[in-house]
Each structure stands twice: as structure tokens, then as C-alpha cells.
Scaffold this motif. Structure first.
Motif, mmCIF file in Angstrom:
data_model
loop_
_atom_site.group_PDB
_atom_site.id
_atom_site.type_symbol
_atom_site.label_atom_id
_atom_site.label_comp_id
_atom_site.label_asym_id
_atom_site.label_seq_id
_atom_site.Cartn_x
_atom_site.Cartn_y
_atom_site.Cartn_z
ATOM 1 N N MET A 1 48.851 1.182 89.281
ATOM 2 C CA MET A 1 49.084 1.627 88.178
ATOM 3 C C MET A 1 48.845 0.954 87.102
ATOM 4 S SD MET A 1 51.013 4.163 87.073
ATOM 5 C CE MET A 1 51.883 4.382 86.163
ATOM 6 N N LYS A 2 48.875 -0.590 87.050
ATOM 7 C CA LYS A 2 48.796 -1.611 86.125
ATOM 8 C C LYS A 2 46.952 -1.421 85.612
ATOM 9 C CE LYS A 2 51.848 -4.969 86.797
ATOM 10 N NZ LYS A 2 51.999 -6.530 87.181
ATOM 11 N N LYS A 3 46.271 -1.009 86.750
ATOM 12 C CA LYS A 3 44.974 -0.903 86.357
ATOM 13 C C LYS A 3 44.727 0.377 85.289
ATOM 14 C CE LYS A 3 40.358 -0.778 88.458
ATOM 15 N NZ LYS A 3 39.443 -0.979 89.860
ATOM 16 N N ALA A 4 45.469 1.556 85.661
ATOM 17 C CA ALA A 4 45.093 2.576 85.010
ATOM 18 C C ALA A 4 45.758 2.503 83.810
ATOM 19 C CB ALA A 4 45.949 4.072 85.809
ATOM 20 N N PHE A 5 46.784 1.936 83.496
ATOM 21 C CA PHE A 5 47.240 1.756 82.118
ATOM 22 C C PHE A 5 46.413 0.972 81.179
ATOM 23 C CE2 PHE A 5 50.031 -0.862 79.074
ATOM 24 C CZ PHE A 5 50.457 0.149 78.466
ATOM 25 N N GLY A 6 45.872 -0.185 81.784
ATOM 26 C CA GLY A 6 44.785 -0.911 81.361
ATOM 27 C C GLY A 6 43.537 -0.200 80.763
ATOM 28 N N ILE A 7 43.025 0.680 81.682
ATOM 29 C CA ILE A 7 41.920 1.416 81.320
ATOM 30 C C ILE A 7 42.394 2.340 80.054
ATOM 31 C CG2 ILE A 7 40.397 3.145 82.186
ATOM 32 C CD1 ILE A 7 40.436 1.783 84.974
ATOM 33 N N THR A 8 43.510 3.026 80.333
ATOM 34 C CA THR A 8 44.183 3.714 79.243
ATOM 35 C C THR A 8 44.022 3.036 77.809
ATOM 36 O OG1 THR A 8 45.145 5.129 80.723
ATOM 37 C CG2 THR A 8 45.956 5.344 78.484
ATOM 38 N N VAL A 9 44.592 1.950 77.821
ATOM 39 C CA VAL A 9 44.791 0.872 76.661
ATOM 40 C C VAL A 9 43.212 0.858 76.037
ATOM 41 C CG1 VAL A 9 45.213 -1.173 75.436
ATOM 42 C CG2 VAL A 9 46.896 -0.074 76.945
ATOM 43 N N VAL A 10 42.262 0.459 76.965
ATOM 44 C CA VAL A 10 40.858 0.308 76.412
ATOM 45 C C VAL A 10 40.332 1.432 75.864
ATOM 46 C CG1 VAL A 10 38.736 -0.632 77.331
ATOM 47 C CG2 VAL A 10 40.729 -1.828 77.916
ATOM 48 N N ALA A 11 40.532 2.489 76.577
ATOM 49 C CA ALA A 11 40.078 3.681 75.933
ATOM 50 C C ALA A 11 40.463 3.994 74.794
ATOM 51 C CB ALA A 11 39.950 4.754 76.859
ATOM 52 N N LEU A 12 41.632 4.017 74.318
ATOM 53 C CA LEU A 12 42.449 3.925 73.139
ATOM 54 C C LEU A 12 41.776 3.492 71.993
ATOM 55 C CD1 LEU A 12 46.258 4.849 73.889
ATOM 56 C CD2 LEU A 12 44.464 6.445 72.999
ATOM 57 N N LEU A 13 41.569 1.992 72.264
ATOM 58 C CA LEU A 13 40.858 1.023 71.378
ATOM 59 C C LEU A 13 39.334 1.461 71.173
ATOM 60 C CD1 LEU A 13 42.440 -2.366 72.775
ATOM 61 C CD2 LEU A 13 43.135 -1.242 70.380
ATOM 62 N N LEU A 14 38.595 1.842 72.060
ATOM 63 C CA LEU A 14 37.317 1.908 71.868
ATOM 64 C C LEU A 14 37.313 3.421 70.956
ATOM 65 C CD1 LEU A 14 35.485 1.163 75.259
ATOM 66 C CD2 LEU A 14 35.594 0.000 73.157
ATOM 67 N N ALA A 15 38.414 4.421 71.356
ATOM 68 C CA ALA A 15 38.195 5.809 70.780
ATOM 69 C C ALA A 15 38.898 5.822 69.064
ATOM 70 C CB ALA A 15 38.872 6.895 71.573
ATOM 71 N N ALA A 16 39.463 4.662 69.047
ATOM 72 C CA ALA A 16 40.040 4.583 67.433
ATOM 73 C C ALA A 16 39.119 4.613 66.357
ATOM 74 C CB ALA A 16 40.802 3.132 67.236
ATOM 75 N N PRO A 17 39.316 5.274 65.386
ATOM 76 C CA PRO A 17 38.570 5.592 64.399
ATOM 77 C C PRO A 17 37.905 4.409 63.947
ATOM 78 C CG PRO A 17 40.576 6.107 63.520
ATOM 79 C CD PRO A 17 40.857 5.721 65.006
ATOM 80 N N GLY A 18 36.535 4.403 63.590
ATOM 81 C CA GLY A 18 35.827 3.432 63.233
ATOM 82 C C GLY A 18 34.484 3.674 62.632
ATOM 83 N N LEU A 19 33.898 3.199 61.558
ATOM 84 C CA LEU A 19 32.810 3.349 60.916
ATOM 85 C C LEU A 19 31.786 2.009 60.564
ATOM 86 C CD1 LEU A 19 30.819 5.577 59.875
ATOM 87 C CD2 LEU A 19 32.031 5.074 57.742
ATOM 88 N N ALA A 20 30.859 1.934 61.420
ATOM 89 C CA ALA A 20 30.313 0.558 60.950
ATOM 90 C C ALA A 20 29.654 0.672 59.461
ATOM 91 C CB ALA A 20 28.860 0.437 61.922
ATOM 92 N N GLN A 21 29.516 -0.443 58.933
ATOM 93 C CA GLN A 21 28.966 -0.203 57.373
ATOM 94 C C GLN A 21 27.630 0.536 57.457
ATOM 95 O OE1 GLN A 21 29.378 -4.068 55.670
ATOM 96 N NE2 GLN A 21 31.092 -3.690 55.131
ATOM 97 N N GLU A 22 27.631 1.411 56.728
ATOM 98 C CA GLU A 22 26.362 2.029 56.572
ATOM 99 C C GLU A 22 25.901 1.797 55.012
ATOM 100 O OE1 GLU A 22 26.165 6.080 57.240
ATOM 101 O OE2 GLU A 22 27.173 5.888 59.157
ATOM 102 N N VAL A 23 24.561 1.119 54.862
ATOM 103 C CA VAL A 23 24.286 0.791 53.715
ATOM 104 C C VAL A 23 22.964 1.629 53.395
ATOM 105 C CG1 VAL A 23 23.383 -1.095 52.108
ATOM 106 C CG2 VAL A 23 25.348 -1.363 53.760
ATOM 107 N N HIS A 24 22.875 2.081 52.197
ATOM 108 C CA HIS A 24 21.251 2.940 51.858
ATOM 109 C C HIS A 24 21.078 2.461 50.431
ATOM 110 C CE1 HIS A 24 22.134 5.210 55.550
ATOM 111 N NE2 HIS A 24 23.230 5.515 55.038
#
Length: 193
Positions: A1-24
Motif C-alpha cells: 500500500m505504501k508503494k502504491a501511495f508513493g507512486i501516486t505522489v510521484v505521478a502527481l508531482l510529474l503531472a503538475a503544470p510546468g512549462l520550461a522556459q521557452e526563449v525565441h
């Protein structure tokens, strides 16, 4: 169960909105950038950040500093270039779905319209949660105009997911300006974008 929770937290962090700086950048290829020695900053109608005068002043100071560090001299009249900036922002939304479930092997819809069972004879159980996240994407646009022809000769822009804290916003602007400065230096060396 702990492993499933840990995987869920990591997945949420990775899926959080983020945009690398784009420069043009874009620039007038026929313009003699080697002749440019002086600049004058001028305000534009859009030279503000949501009415935040303190942040607007910081951005102007940072632009001037970057130009001076790049070898240009700021003047109050008769410059080679007029420099200005504006900022645009857009609120975006992102949906993240997290699925969790218990069960094993053998879950399936059978031919009679019912759901199958796992390897231990129990029903398959699971759930999904979808959350909506709002975030702001901001673009800083810096324009340079030939003072004689009154034509734009250079435009640089940087786009980021805007941070909440002003200190972090300042760091974002600084990174954009450093990246744009490197591109400007390449143009002066005749290497283009």
C-alpha cells in the motif's frame, strides 16, 4: 500500500503544470547590429505586469542592466536603439487523473455483461480521481527599434509558467534575460539565432 501511495505522489508531482522556459528571437537580418552602441528605454502602453508597478520597475532595471552588461550605453536622447517591453499572460487549466485500484489478475467483462474477478476470487476494485489545476503562463516580450528608421529590428520573448512569489518571478525574468542576452551576442558575432 505504501508503494502504491508513493507512486501516486510521484505521478502527481510529474503531472503538475510546468512549462520550461521557452526563449525565441527574431531580428532584421539586413540591419547592422555592429553599429549599435547606445540604447534608450521607453515605456509602452503594455509595459506593466497586471498593474504591479514594483515588478514593472524591476523588469525595466533588469533589462537595462543586461543591455549595459552586454556592452551598450544607456542614453537619454539620440540612441541607436529604442528598447521597450510588454508582458502577456494567460490562465490555463490542466486535468490530472489518478487511478488507484486493488486487485490482481483475471478482471474482465464477461459475456453476460458482468465484471470478472481477480485471482483470489474477489471482485476487482478501483477508483479514479480527476483534479483540475489552474496556472498562469506569462510571456515577456522585449522589442528594439532602430531610432532612425523607427522600425523594429529585434524581438526577444520568453515564456514560463509564472511562479506565485515575486522573488521567484524575478529569477524567472533574470533567466529569460540571460538567455536572450546570449542570443543577442550570437547575432553580434554574425552567428544568427
Amino acid at each position: 500500500m505504501k508503494k502504491a501511495f508513493g507512486i501516486t505522489v510521484v505521478a502527481l508531482l510529474l503531472a503538475a503544470p510546468g512549462l520550461a522556459q521557452e526563449v525565441h528571437i527574431d531580428y532584421a537580418h539586413g540591419f547592422d547590429f555592429n553599429s549599435v552602441k547606445t540604447f534608450q528605454y521607453v515605456d509602452s502602453a503594455e509595459s506593466n505586469i497586471k498593474g504591479n508597478d514594483m515588478m514593472a520597475d524591476r523588469v525595466v532595471s533588469m533589462i537595462k542592466k543586461e543591455l549595459r552588461e552586454g556592452g551598450m550605453t544607456e542614453v537619454q536622447s539620440d540612441p541607436d536603439l529604442y528598447v521597450t517591453y510588454h508582458f502577456t499572460s494567460e490562465e490555463r487549466k490542466q486535468l490530472n487523473t489518478t487511478s488507484m485500484g486493488m486487485g490482481g489478475y483475471g478482471g474482465y467483462w464477461d459475456d453476460w455483461g458482468g465484471y470478472g474477478y481477480d485471482a483470489w476470487g474477489g471482485p476487482m476494485m478501483g477508483s479514479s480521481t480527476t483534479r483540475e489545476y489552474s496556472y498562469e503562463v506569462g510571456t515577456l516580450v522585449i522589442d528594439a527599434y532602430d531610432s532612425k528608421e523607427k522600425k523594429m529590428v529585434w524581438r526577444g520573448s520568453g515564456t514560463v509558467t509564472v511562479k506565485e512569489k515575486p522573488e521567484k518571478q524575478i529569477k524567472q525574468v533574470d533567466k529569460i534575460l540571460k538567455k536572450l542576452g546570449k542570443r543577442w551576442d550570437k547575432i553580434l558575432r554574425g552567428q544568427g539565432k
